[in-house]
Write a protein that holds these residues in place. Structure first.
Motif, PDB file in Angstrom:
ATOM      1  N   LEU A 449      15.577  -9.661 -13.340  1.00  0.00           N
ATOM      2  CA  LEU A 449      14.618  -8.936 -12.517  1.00  0.00           C
ATOM      3  C   LEU A 449      15.314  -7.737 -11.896  1.00  0.00           C
ATOM      4  O   LEU A 449      16.311  -7.875 -11.194  1.00  0.00           O
ATOM      5  N   TYR A 450      14.790  -6.550 -12.160  1.00  0.00           N
ATOM      6  CA  TYR A 450      15.385  -5.309 -11.673  1.00  0.00           C
ATOM      7  C   TYR A 450      14.266  -4.462 -11.097  1.00  0.00           C
ATOM      8  O   TYR A 450      13.458  -3.899 -11.829  1.00  0.00           O
ATOM      9  N   GLY A 451      14.215  -4.405  -9.752  1.00  0.00           N
ATOM     10  CA  GLY A 451      13.101  -3.726  -9.118  1.00  0.00           C
ATOM     11  C   GLY A 451      11.816  -4.457  -9.462  1.00  0.00           C
ATOM     12  O   GLY A 451      11.695  -5.665  -9.282  1.00  0.00           O
ATOM     13  N   ASP A 452      10.843  -3.729  -9.977  1.00  0.00           N
ATOM     14  CA  ASP A 452       9.560  -4.316 -10.365  1.00  0.00           C
ATOM     15  C   ASP A 452       9.510  -4.673 -11.846  1.00  0.00           C
ATOM     16  O   ASP A 452       8.433  -4.922 -12.381  1.00  0.00           O
ATOM     17  N   TYR A 453      10.659  -4.705 -12.492  1.00  0.00           N
ATOM     18  CA  TYR A 453      10.703  -4.912 -13.933  1.00  0.00           C
ATOM     19  C   TYR A 453      11.546  -6.133 -14.286  1.00  0.00           C
ATOM     20  O   TYR A 453      12.526  -6.445 -13.615  1.00  0.00           O
ATOM     21  N   THR A 454      11.174  -6.786 -15.353  1.00  0.00           N
ATOM     22  CA  THR A 454      11.988  -7.849 -15.916  1.00  0.00           C
ATOM     23  C   THR A 454      12.575  -7.350 -17.229  1.00  0.00           C
ATOM     24  O   THR A 454      11.827  -7.058 -18.171  1.00  0.00           O
ATOM     25  N   LEU A 455      13.897  -7.231 -17.270  1.00  0.00           N
ATOM     26  CA  LEU A 455      14.574  -6.741 -18.453  1.00  0.00           C
ATOM     27  C   LEU A 455      15.103  -7.920 -19.256  1.00  0.00           C
ATOM     28  O   LEU A 455      15.581  -8.909 -18.690  1.00  0.00           O
ATOM     29  N   ASN A 456      15.041  -7.799 -20.587  1.00  0.00           N
ATOM     30  CA  ASN A 456      15.713  -8.768 -21.441  1.00  0.00           C
ATOM     31  C   ASN A 456      16.242  -8.052 -22.669  1.00  0.00           C
ATOM     32  O   ASN A 456      16.048  -6.845 -22.833  1.00  0.00           O
ATOM     33  N   ALA A 457      16.926  -8.799 -23.531  1.00  0.00           N
ATOM     34  CA  ALA A 457      17.624  -8.175 -24.647  1.00  0.00           C
ATOM     35  C   ALA A 457      16.826  -8.148 -25.939  1.00  0.00           C
ATOM     36  O   ALA A 457      17.391  -7.892 -27.001  1.00  0.00           O
ATOM     37  N   SER A 458      15.520  -8.364 -25.878  1.00  0.00           N
ATOM     38  CA  SER A 458      14.713  -8.291 -27.098  1.00  0.00           C
ATOM     39  C   SER A 458      14.615  -6.848 -27.586  1.00  0.00           C
ATOM     40  O   SER A 458      14.509  -5.912 -26.795  1.00  0.00           O
ATOM     41  N   LEU A 459      14.642  -6.682 -28.895  1.00  0.00           N
ATOM     42  CA  LEU A 459      14.515  -5.348 -29.468  1.00  0.00           C
ATOM     43  C   LEU A 459      13.119  -4.797 -29.224  1.00  0.00           C
ATOM     44  O   LEU A 459      12.128  -5.518 -29.366  1.00  0.00           O
ATOM     45  N   VAL A 460      13.018  -3.562 -28.829  1.00  0.00           N
ATOM     46  CA  VAL A 460      11.790  -2.813 -28.588  1.00  0.00           C
ATOM     47  C   VAL A 460      11.083  -3.252 -27.305  1.00  0.00           C
ATOM     48  O   VAL A 460      10.758  -2.427 -26.457  1.00  0.00           O
ATOM     49  N   THR A 461      10.847  -4.530 -27.140  1.00  0.00           N
ATOM     50  CA  THR A 461      10.016  -4.994 -26.035  1.00  0.00           C
ATOM     51  C   THR A 461      10.788  -5.377 -24.783  1.00  0.00           C
ATOM     52  O   THR A 461      10.193  -5.554 -23.722  1.00  0.00           O
ATOM     53  N   GLY A 462      12.108  -5.525 -24.872  1.00  0.00           N
ATOM     54  CA  GLY A 462      12.866  -6.077 -23.754  1.00  0.00           C
ATOM     55  C   GLY A 462      13.173  -5.114 -22.632  1.00  0.00           C
ATOM     56  O   GLY A 462      13.459  -5.527 -21.509  1.00  0.00           O
ATOM     57  N   GLY A 463      13.177  -3.814 -22.919  1.00  0.00           N
ATOM     58  CA  GLY A 463      13.391  -2.818 -21.885  1.00  0.00           C
ATOM     59  C   GLY A 463      14.828  -2.479 -21.586  1.00  0.00           C
ATOM     60  O   GLY A 463      15.109  -1.454 -20.971  1.00  0.00           O
ATOM     61  N   ALA A 464      15.789  -3.318 -22.011  1.00  0.00           N
ATOM     62  CA  ALA A 464      17.192  -3.093 -21.672  1.00  0.00           C
ATOM     63  C   ALA A 464      17.984  -2.477 -22.815  1.00  0.00           C
ATOM     64  O   ALA A 464      18.870  -1.656 -22.589  1.00  0.00           O
ATOM     65  N   VAL A 465      17.691  -2.872 -24.046  1.00  0.00           N
ATOM     66  CA  VAL A 465      18.463  -2.445 -25.211  1.00  0.00           C
ATOM     67  C   VAL A 465      17.627  -1.491 -26.049  1.00  0.00           C
ATOM     68  O   VAL A 465      16.448  -1.736 -26.316  1.00  0.00           O
ATOM     69  N   SER A 466      18.257  -0.417 -26.468  1.00  0.00           N
ATOM     70  CA  SER A 466      17.526   0.642 -27.156  1.00  0.00           C
ATOM     71  C   SER A 466      17.207   0.274 -28.600  1.00  0.00           C
ATOM     72  O   SER A 466      17.521  -0.812 -29.079  1.00  0.00           O
TER      73      SER A 466
END
Length: 517
Positions: A449-466
């Motif tokens: 949880l980062y601010g109002d976002y939940t980041l994860n390592a899924s490709l495309v949909t996770g928000g953290a990894v390009s």
């Protein structure tokens, strides 16, 4: 053969990030009074960042201006400016296409973009572009505060030939050619020439195992839309060499009293580049499965295994367990790809009568297929021949797969590097440590949880990894900067977190539009 055009590994991935809706709030209703920002014992007057792709802001398989401006060192420098931090200069590229040229000849490809279901090359969406960042014609003039060089391994920071134009394509790195103060400059030397009062030393050790990993442990160059981590040998760097280099780097950087932050090495096999493609992506009908099991296909191979086992039974050199592991059997429904596994027993070395039996087996859930295999599996090894499908009739070569043995080699080296990094940082009061290993583990499992976002390592949909499956998004880099600020507060008595001087995750995108120029 029927039903052989069967793989669309990423077609189910839609959207760009797993984000929560930001609630509208009246921030004037309960404005919190925060303490004044202080730097503690750190001096940010001259901040220099040393590292590799993450430090440079590499994202979506390329280095380009927007990504550089959202690099974690640049985000940090913006915060440091509030407590005396000076100008922070970067060797910006000339466009937002990405890629590199040398004398007009393209040597690195433009960035990836989201193609509606999968990451695709930029030019497949917008048409041909001219890569304008040319290491022969238009290098920028330093010195540069950001000395992040995509592809740099630990020992490259000490190399006096890494920035030589003449060595590009073999021992030199074109990204360092762009920024090096001279052809014989070293990355560390160019950093120390600026007399840094504060530094970050990030990702040391990551490329020391990454080049091995992206080549499937084979040494074959798999740079497709990745940073040039395979310049030179793809071998894993000896942990003893790493220990000597890392200790030298930290000793030199702190020799003038500068403080800094270092990171440990994440388990790179947790990245979506290695976890997205399933081991069993092949749907077959009953007829096709039956044909593949017949003597005309793998039936002869399976029979040879049985003959070898009968001849070697009792010797202990070829067990029933290995026979079962190597036997290839297709069924109606989903099937595992067929791979070449160099760690299997060489039957010809035991008995020349079995020299023709190859080292084939079907993949299991313990194998990791590299992301680039998604566009290779299902293609025809012989154009027009439907019975030459890669991954089915033609086994995947070692370069497409990380076997458990290769994964163990990566883990053992990573663990050894991290022992060194912790020991060096623990022994030096001027060093703070950011635990990238734990961060990536959390992204790959529970999410963060980062601010109002939940980041994860899924490709495309996770928000953290390009989109390249290895490097971070802008929002991922901003979270990395946040963790650096947190470490600075803890180790040096600053108060970036408590004073609210932190990046706002909503200011940093998880993807860049194809039209960005």
């Amino acid at each position: 053969m029927k039903n052989t055009k069967y793989i669309l590994v990423l077609s189910a991935l839609i959207g760009f990030t797993s984000c929560n809706e930001i609630e509208d709030v009246n921030r004037d209703e309960a404005a919190e009074v925060l303490p004044e920002l202080t730097s503690g014992s750190a001096d940010f007057t001259t901040y220099v960042s040393l590292g590799a792709s993450f430090t440079a802001g590499y994202t979506d398989g390329a280095l380009f201006m927007a990504g550089q401006n959202n690099s974690f060192p640049n985000i940090l420098a913006n915060q440091f400016a509030g407590v005396g931090g000076g100008d922070f200069t970067q060797p910006l590229t000339n466009d937002n296409f990405g890629g590199l040229a040398a004398g007009g000849t393209r040597i690195a490809e433009p960035r990836l973009v989201f193609g509606g279901s999968t990451p695709v090359p930029l030019e497949s969406v917008v048409g041909p572009v001219t890569v304008s960042t040319d290491i022969v014609l238009n290098n920028p003039t330093g010195p540069f505060s950001n000395l992040g060089v995509p592809g740099a391994k630990s020992f490259h920071l000490l190399s006096d030939s890494y920035g030589s134009l003449a060595g590009v394509g073999s021992y030199a790195n074109p990204y360092f050619v762009r920024m090096a103060s001279s052809p014989s400059a070293t990355m560390l030397g160019d950093a120390m020439a600026q007399s840094p009062t504060f530094f970050t030393l990030s990702e040391m050790g990551a490329n020391d195992v990454l080049s091995f990993a992206v080549s499937g442990g084979s040494g074959v160059d798999q740079k497709e839309n990745l940073d040039p981590s395979t310049y030179g040998s793809n071998d894993i760097t000896d942990p003893n060499v790493f220990a000597s280099v890392f200790s030298n780097l930290v000793t030199t950087l702190t020799s003038g009293g500068a403080k800094g932050v270092v990171t440990n090495v994440p388990y790179i096999t947790d990245l979506p580049h290695f976890t997205t493609v399933p081991y069993n992506p092949i749907p077959l009908d009953a007829g096709t499965a039956s044909f593949l099991n017949s003597v005309a296909a793998y039936g002869t191979y399976n029979g040879g295994l049985q003959q070898a086992y009968a001849a070697l039974q009792g010797s202990g050199l070829f067990t029933a367990e290995e026979v079962a592991k190597r036997t290839i059997k297709f069924v109606e429904g989903q099937n595992a790809v067929v791979i070449i596994d160099e760690d299997l027993t060489d039957l010809g070395a035991i008995n020349s009568a079995f020299a023709e039996i190859p080292k084939y087996r079907q993949a299991t859930a313990d194998d990791l297929l590299v992301l680039s295999s998604s566009s290779f599996i299902g293609t025809e090894a012989i154009p027009g021949n439907a019975q030459s499908i890669n991954g089915v009739a033609v086994p995947l070569a070692d370069q497409w797969v990380l076997t458990p043995e290769e994964q163990l080699a990566i883990k053992e080296a990573t663990d050894a590097y991290n022992v060194t990094i912790k020991a060096v940082s623990d022994a030096n009061d001027n060093i703070a440590l950011v635990d990238l290993n734990t961060i990536l583990s959390e992204l790959a499992t529970t999410g963060i949880l980062y601010g109002d976002y939940t980041l994860n390592a899924s490709l495309v949909t996770g928000g953290a990894v390009s989109l390249d499956g290895i490097h971070l998004t802008a929002r991922g880099y901003s979270y990395m900067a946040y963790k650096f600020l947190e470490a600075i507060d803890t180790s040096f008595g600053a108060n970036f977190i408590d004073s609210g001087n932190v990046p706002n995750p909503g200011d940093y995108p998880t993807n860049y539009a194809p039209t960005l120029q």
